[in-house]
Write an enzyme that holds these catalytic residues in place. Structure first.
Site, PDB file in Angstrom:
ATOM      1  N   PRO A 233       0.831  -1.212   0.000  1.00  0.00           N
ATOM      2  CA  PRO A 233       0.000   0.000   0.000  1.00  0.00           C
ATOM      3  C   PRO A 233       0.862   1.257   0.000  1.00  0.00           C
ATOM      4  O   PRO A 233       1.388   1.669   1.034  1.00  0.00           O
ATOM      5  CB  PRO A 233      -0.813  -0.133   1.297  1.00  0.00           C
ATOM      6  N   ASP A 413       5.665   2.560   2.270  1.00  0.00           N
ATOM      7  CA  ASP A 413       4.843   1.380   2.508  1.00  0.00           C
ATOM      8  C   ASP A 413       4.055   1.638   3.788  1.00  0.00           C
ATOM      9  O   ASP A 413       4.627   1.683   4.874  1.00  0.00           O
ATOM     10  CB  ASP A 413       5.745   0.153   2.657  1.00  0.00           C
ATOM     11  N   HIS A 414       2.739   1.813   3.655  1.00  0.00           N
ATOM     12  CA  HIS A 414       1.932   2.228   4.805  1.00  0.00           C
ATOM     13  C   HIS A 414       1.858   1.149   5.891  1.00  0.00           C
ATOM     14  O   HIS A 414       1.427   1.425   7.016  1.00  0.00           O
ATOM     15  CB  HIS A 414       0.523   2.607   4.350  1.00  0.00           C
ATOM     16  N   ARG A 415       2.270  -0.068   5.573  1.00  0.00           N
ATOM     17  CA  ARG A 415       2.321  -1.106   6.598  1.00  0.00           C
ATOM     18  C   ARG A 415       3.480  -0.870   7.551  1.00  0.00           C
ATOM     19  O   ARG A 415       3.487  -1.380   8.681  1.00  0.00           O
ATOM     20  CB  ARG A 415       2.473  -2.490   5.948  1.00  0.00           C
TER      21      ARG A 415
END
Length: 442
Positions: A233, A413-415
């Site tokens: 994401p 990377d939004h994780r």
């Protein structure tokens, strides 16, 4: 005793390879560690070296063929050893070969007719023509190889690529390989054909496109970037930086390097990108959450700062890694980046030199690009996209004056990286770039 050589795994992610060129020919003596062939993998062109001694008795896969791991590619043994029982054991290239030319009904292919042997139940042979008083024709000589006459050109992707690079029309080249196939040696000494006008198309008919087979690198790029965009994401944060202080520092460093260079010695130089790589390393130490990667069980925050630097090559893009950037001086970084980029363009990088980065930088400023968003290079958690240094009016105090600006976009990377974490990293990076002496002492 003869031994079949199989294609080994030359890089950690290799599943298949393309034989770019053989460096030994049939009949050559082979020693341990001799270079047998060059193999294009998903990351680079690798050297395939021998682990055995002997004579190269048979090459099973011609240059340009795509080969699966473990597939037989050659046979070595003692000089003159019979390998006919091994040569027929599946050494055909993995790449699809051209279909045989259709034969007129009722006729046999010449190869099949020549290879056919009489069975034990065959009727008694007739007397030779001479014994029957018939005229005996002299034996015919093998036909010389003929150029393709408008049919399908029989050539591997590698040979087609060579032909395009040299401006050759392969339809006029006589192939000396099996079945009239054009091999690399057939192109030696040929001159480019005069440019022909594009074939006219009928009204409403679309011109046929040029077909360019996918290289191993392009296949890997397509696979990895599709995986990144589908599974990671992405979100993006952009800033605009005052580049005047950084430009002044770079000019001063390069002037000092030129002044201290020996007579006749080419002075070293430092680029904007070299300073930026060092600044990112310092920022990653101060904001380690951006120097991290996602796993299914945990977030790994790296204690090392290994920065992947994107380098454009004719086949696509590679990302050699500069190790432990936070511990190196700017001049060390500049020399290492130039050396890695040079070997990348010569396809001489080793797989381990392109693996296990913790953060990436992609700079398109030299192409006149103001800003862009880059695709994350898994398993890294972020990549910084850098645009050109722009000359434009800026406000200083109460005045509008000429200035330099540089745009940067951080893909996260939004994780792993939250918005506030990415913003903090860019704030630290801006501080370093607008007060660049901190880069030298950081």
């Amino acid at each position: 005793m003869a031994k079949v050589l199989e294609l080994p795994k030359l890089s950690p992610t290799m599943e298949e390879g393309q034989i770019s060129a053989w460096h030994k020919k049939e009949g050559d003596t082979i020693d341990i560690d001799d270079l047998l062939a060059e193999v294009e993998t998903d990351k680079a062109t690798m050297e395939y070296k021998s682990f055995d001694r002997g004579t190269l008795l048979k090459i099973l896969v011609p240059a340009g063929s795509v080969v699966q791991l473990g597939q037989p590619v050659a046979i070595i043994g003692a000089p003159g050893e019979d390998v006919s029982n091994l040569a027929g054991g599946g050494g055909a290239p993995a790449q699809k070969q051209s279909a045989p030319e259709p034969q007129p009904k009722g006729e046999r292919a010449p190869e099949a007719a020549a290879a056919a042997a009489p069975s034990g139940d065959a009727p008694a042979t007739t007397a030779p023509p001479a014994a029957r008083g018939e005229a005996v024709s002299p034996p015919t000589q093998p036909a010389a190889p003929q150029p393709s006459s408008g049919g399908r050109v029989k050539a591997s992707p590698y040979v087609r690529k060579l032909g395009r690079e040299r401006g050759l029309d392969l339809s006029n080249v006589a192939g000396t390989g099996p079945g009239g196939r054009i091999v690399a040696r057939d192109l030696e000494g040929l001159k480019p054909a005069a440019a022909a006008a594009p074939a006219a198309t009928a009204p409403g008919e679309l011109a046929a496109p040029e077909v360019r087979p996918l290289s191993m690198m392009r296949k890997a790029i397509a696979r990895r970037l599709t995986e990144s965009k589908q599974t990671v994401p992405h979100f993006y944060l952009s800033i605009d930086v005052d580049a005047d202080p950084l430009n002044a520092l770079r000019e001063q460093i390069n002037a000092d390097l030129a002044a201290t260079a020996g007579e006749g010695e080419k002075p070293a130089k430092v680029s904007f990108n070299d300073l930026l790589v060092k600044a990112c390393a310092i920022a990653l130490v101060r904001v380690p959450e951006c120097n991290a990667q996602f796993t299914s069980d945990a977030i790994l925050v790296h204690r090392r700062v290994d920065i992947s630097v994107a380098v454009a090559v004719p086949e696509g893009l590679v990302t050699p890694v500069v190790r432990n950037v936070d511990r190196k001086q700017v001049l060390e970084i500049a020399a290492e980046v130039r050396e890695l980029a040079g070997r990348a363009k010569a396809k001489k990088l080793r797989p381990e030199e392109m693996a296990n980065g913790t953060f990436s930088i992609s700079n398109l400023g030299m192409y006149g690009i103001d800003n862009f968003g880059a695709v994350i290079n898994p398993p890294e958690g972020a990549i910084l996209a850098v645009g050109q240094v722009r000359r434009e009016p800026v406000v200083r105090g109460e005045q509008v004056v000429p200035g330099r600006r540089m745009s940067m976009t951080l893909s996260c990377d939004h994780r792993v990286v939250d918005g506030a974490v990415g913003a903090t990293f860019l704030k630290v990076l801006r501080q370093l770039l607008e007060h660049p002496t901190q880069i030298l002492i950081g």
